[in-house]
Each structure stands twice: as structure tokens, then as C-alpha cells.
Write a protein that holds these residues in place. Structure first.
Motif, PDB file in Angstrom:
ATOM      1  N   LYS A 186     -87.096   7.219 -11.733  1.00 48.63           N
ATOM      2  CA  LYS A 186     -88.263   8.085 -11.898  1.00 48.63           C
ATOM      3  C   LYS A 186     -89.408   7.225 -12.416  1.00 48.63           C
ATOM      4  O   LYS A 186     -89.223   6.460 -13.365  1.00 48.63           O
ATOM      5  CB  LYS A 186     -87.968   9.242 -12.858  1.00 48.63           C
ATOM      6  CG  LYS A 186     -88.998  10.358 -12.815  1.00 48.63           C
ATOM      7  CD  LYS A 186     -88.506  11.547 -13.616  1.00 48.63           C
ATOM      8  CE  LYS A 186     -89.483  12.713 -13.549  1.00 48.63           C
ATOM      9  NZ  LYS A 186     -89.639  13.246 -12.187  1.00 48.63           N
ATOM     10  N   ARG A 208     -76.091   6.089 -18.828  1.00 51.62           N
ATOM     11  CA  ARG A 208     -77.511   6.076 -19.172  1.00 51.62           C
ATOM     12  C   ARG A 208     -77.671   5.047 -20.288  1.00 51.62           C
ATOM     13  O   ARG A 208     -77.174   5.255 -21.403  1.00 51.62           O
ATOM     14  CB  ARG A 208     -77.968   7.460 -19.621  1.00 51.62           C
ATOM     15  CG  ARG A 208     -79.461   7.546 -19.922  1.00 51.62           C
ATOM     16  CD  ARG A 208     -79.856   8.967 -20.309  1.00 51.62           C
ATOM     17  NE  ARG A 208     -81.254   9.029 -20.695  1.00 51.62           N
ATOM     18  CZ  ARG A 208     -82.169   9.776 -20.102  1.00 51.62           C
ATOM     19  NH1 ARG A 208     -81.821  10.537 -19.069  1.00 51.62           N
ATOM     20  NH2 ARG A 208     -83.415   9.790 -20.529  1.00 51.62           N
ATOM     21  N   GLN A 252     -79.708  13.125 -16.611  1.00 54.74           N
ATOM     22  CA  GLN A 252     -81.153  13.024 -16.426  1.00 54.74           C
ATOM     23  C   GLN A 252     -81.928  13.373 -17.692  1.00 54.74           C
ATOM     24  O   GLN A 252     -82.981  12.790 -17.960  1.00 54.74           O
ATOM     25  CB  GLN A 252     -81.614  13.939 -15.288  1.00 54.74           C
ATOM     26  CG  GLN A 252     -81.214  13.456 -13.916  1.00 54.74           C
ATOM     27  CD  GLN A 252     -81.729  14.337 -12.786  1.00 54.74           C
ATOM     28  OE1 GLN A 252     -81.105  14.423 -11.737  1.00 54.74           O
ATOM     29  NE2 GLN A 252     -82.848  14.988 -12.964  1.00 54.74           N
TER      30      GLN A 252
END
Length: 391
Positions: A186, A208, A252
Motif C-alpha cells: 500500500k 507483518r 492489514q
């Protein structure tokens, strides 16, 4: 008659005794690491800044021919396993089911359908795969410096087309060329990395960086994924979270290990599951045993109170119960972790343990090694040469 996975496994053992030979006794693998680079899984980028209809295009265009072959076989096999009545009900409702999926998953499925030249209903069927047919082994360990390392074998294909002549699972063989390493980006930055299958929009294995690592293992229950799907379709019970969609949302948007743990512990689920979660600080490792409803069973098993204290092993059975004799990957995994020793806790040790038969078996599609603190994330395709257990 209801389909019983554990009964099927027992019958399979009896009918295929030649697959389970004395030479299969576990000997801890010590030299599998480092794996051969030829088995590294190819990397693709999922650009979250693109429209959900477009973000999967490069991957699906590359893999659509293999995707066609897989979904054709899965449809045929599921019909024979689930029973004609249940399967017919499911197929009749897949279009309406797809339309009820939360944003952006429905839109992504429509996009994948377009680029693959497959109906959205078929891509939806492909995306309910985890809720029903996945067996796995996940391991967390804390190294001597207090770092949490995480590894997993993704095993799938059981019940789906055993080839007795070649001693392989048909669906497992078809999934190998569809296995991919994904970077979700992103604004040009990598949000998280995942190992997945082309056309699958959920998350089964991911990290992550500077936050947490996560893997999912299926949990057997009478009130399992088929029941959740029927409730979603027939009773329009949409307050449930699809397991692999929930984990994608956590990857996310989750802030840190504690935030991810809370979300995974409290959300109402479409299927029972084990969430294996690793963090960035000493002691930040746990296995969350979940029933579907958040008010039902919730068991937290952490590196602070686990039987090994410095490591945790999770297969597909509750850790406080004995695994069935015909599917005991836990005992050899535990034994080999102990043999390796806490002073040698590392991604190397985990890979070697995950390469020990029957932890490695004919169902194993890939092995992933990861660390949230370092951001390490590597995945390899796996093949189990004979003699090798079917699962």
C-alpha cells in the motif's frame, strides 16, 4: 449419512496399510536446512491501492490454466465426499453466497473470475477450501536471545483423490504450481507477506514486520465449517467471520501482537480453528484454540505456560488431548524439538523438524519460516519421497 473426517482417516489406514511401513518410524531430520533454492516459491505483489477488481490480475493471468484444472477436480471430488444433497444445495447457492461476502472479498473474487475466465461461483467454492480440508503443523519457538521464530507446514488434499499407484494426493499435486509468495503493498510499502494459492484471497500464513506472525491450523469439530457455510447460506447468518478473511483483516490492520490476539480470541467464526501467533518480544507466542462462537471454547496456550516453555507445537488436535494414533505428527515434532534443544532454537531447527516424517508427508504443499521481529519470510515447495506417510 454424515461425513466423518476422522472415521475416513481410520478406514484409509486399514485399506492402505502398505503406506504405513516400519521404515516410517520418525528419525529427527538434521540436515534438511538450508533448503534448495530451486524450491523457493515465486513472488508476486498485490497492490492494495488498485481496485479490488484489478489487484490480482498479474497473478491470475499467469496461473489461470492451472487454476482451471484444479477447480474442475475439486468440484468433482467435493460432490463425491459431501454427498449429492449437501453439494447440490451448496452449488445452487454459490452465486448468492458470493454476493454476501464482505468488501473487498466479493469484488476481488469477481475480478479473479474475470481474469481466469471462471464463474464467480467457482472461485467462491475455491475460497471456502480452508474451512473444510486443510491439515497443518505449526511451531513457535523462542531462541536464546528471546526472539520468537515461527514455522509451518501447510498440508492439504486429504480425502481429495488418493492415487494409490503413485502414492500422492491429486489435489495436493495440483496445488504445487499454484503456490505463491505474496507481498501486499500500500502506497509502495509492504504491509505484510503471505504464502498462498493463486485465486485464494484469504490468509493462512503471514508475517507483518515489527508486529506479528500468524498461521492457521484446521480444528476438527462436529460443528465445523460445513455447518457454518449452511448457516450462512440458509439462515443468512452473516455475523460470522470467515476465518481466512478475518486473518487478512488482522494482517492489514492489526496494530501489534496483543491487538491481533484480542481480535482472534473474540471474533465469532464460521469454522473452528487454531490461530498460531508470534510476536516481537520474549514470551509473545501463543496458540489460540477456538470454537466457532466467541462465547464457546477459548484456550490460550503460550510460551510462558506451554509444555515445552520455549516452544509450542500445534497440529490439528487440542493440545490437552492425545492425538489419534493414525495422525500423530505432534509426538515426533515435540521429540525433535526437545532433541534439538532450547540453545539451538532457530528457524534452522524448525525447518529440520518440519522436514521430519511424518511431520513432512504426502499432503505437505509448502514450508514457511518467518519472524516478526526480523521480518524474515521464506517459503519452499515440499515433496516427500517414498517411503512417506500419506498425512
Amino acid at each position: 449419512m454424515k461425513f466423518c473426517p476422522l472415521l475416513f482417516l481410520l478406514v484409509f489406514v486399514i485399506l492402505n496399510r502398505d503406506c504405513f511401513t516400519a521404515s516410517e518410524e520418525s528419525v529427527c531430520e538434521e540436515s534438511a536446512y538450508p533448503p534448495d533454492n530451486k524450491d523457493l516459491i515465486p513472488l508476486y505483489v498485490v497492490n492494495l491501492d488498485l481496485s479490488p477488481l484489478q489487484r490480482w490480475a498479474p497473478l491470475i493471468i499467469d496461473k489461470r490454466h492451472m487454476l482451471h484444472k484444479l477447480v474442475d477436480d475439486v468440484k468433482e471430488l467435493l460432490e463425491s465426499l459431501a454427498g449429492e444433497k449437501i453439494f447440490t444445495t451448496l452449488m445452487k447457492n454459490l452465486d448468492s453466497l458470493a454476493a454476501t461476502l464482505p468488501y473487498p472479498y466479493y469484488e476481488e473474487i469477481v475480478g479473479i473470475a474475470g481474469y481466469s475466465n471462471l464463474p464467480p461461483s467457482v472461485i467462491t467454492l475455491y475460497n471456502v477450501f480452508y474451512e473444510v480440508f486443510t491439515l497443518c503443523t505449526s511451531i513457535l519457538a523462542q531462541d536464546p536471545d528471546g526472539n520468537i521464530v515461527h514455522g509451518r507446514n501447510l498440508d492439504t488434499g486429504v480425502f481429495l483423490g488418493w492415487d494409490k499407484k503413485n502414492k500422492t494426493w491429486k489435489v495436493a499435486e495440483l496445488l504445487h504450481p499454484l503456490t505463491v509468495h505474496l507481498q501486499f503493498k500500500k502506497e509502495g510499502k509492504v504491509i505484510f507477506e503471505s504464502t498462498s494459492f493463486a485465486g485464494y484471497v484469504g490468509i493462512l500464513t503471514a508475517v507483518r514486520k515489527d508486529s506479528f506472525s500468524l498461521s492457521l491450523n484446521k480444528r476438527f469439530s462436529w460443528n465445523g465449517g460445513f455447518m457454518g457455510l449452511l448457516e450462512w447460506i440458509l439462515f443468512k447468518d452473516h455475523s460470522q467471520s470467515w476465518v481466512s478473511f478475518l486473518t487478512r483483516e488482522v494482517m492489514q490492520e492489526g496494530k501489534d501482537y496483543e491487538d491481533a490476539k484480542q481480535i482472534l480470541s473474540k471474533s465469532r467464526l464460521l469454522a473452528p480453528v487454531y490461530f498460531i501467533l508470534g510476536g516481537t518480544k520474549p514470551g509473545e507466542g501463543c496458540i489460540i484454540t477456538r470454537d466457532r462462537d466467541h462465547s464457546d471454547l477459548l484456550n490460550l496456550w503460550t510460551t510462558a505456560n506451554g509444555s515445552g516453555s520455549w516452544y509450542l507445537v500445534q497440529t490439528n488436535y487440542d493440545h490437552w488431548k492425545q492425538p489419534p494414533f493414525f495422525d500423530d505428527r505432534r509426538t515426533p515434532a515435540n521429540w525433535c524439538m526437545v532433541e534439538g534443544g532450547a540453545t539451538n532454537a532457530s528457524l534452522r531447527l524448525i525447518y529440520n523438524v518440519l522436514s521430519t516424517k511424518p511431520v513432512l508427508n504426502k499432503e505437505t504443499i509448502y514450508t514457511t519460516l518467518m519472524s516478526a521481529k526480523s521480518g524474515e519470510f521464506s517459503s519452499w515447495l515440499r515433496y516427500c519421497p517414498d517411503p512417506c506417510w500419506p498425512w
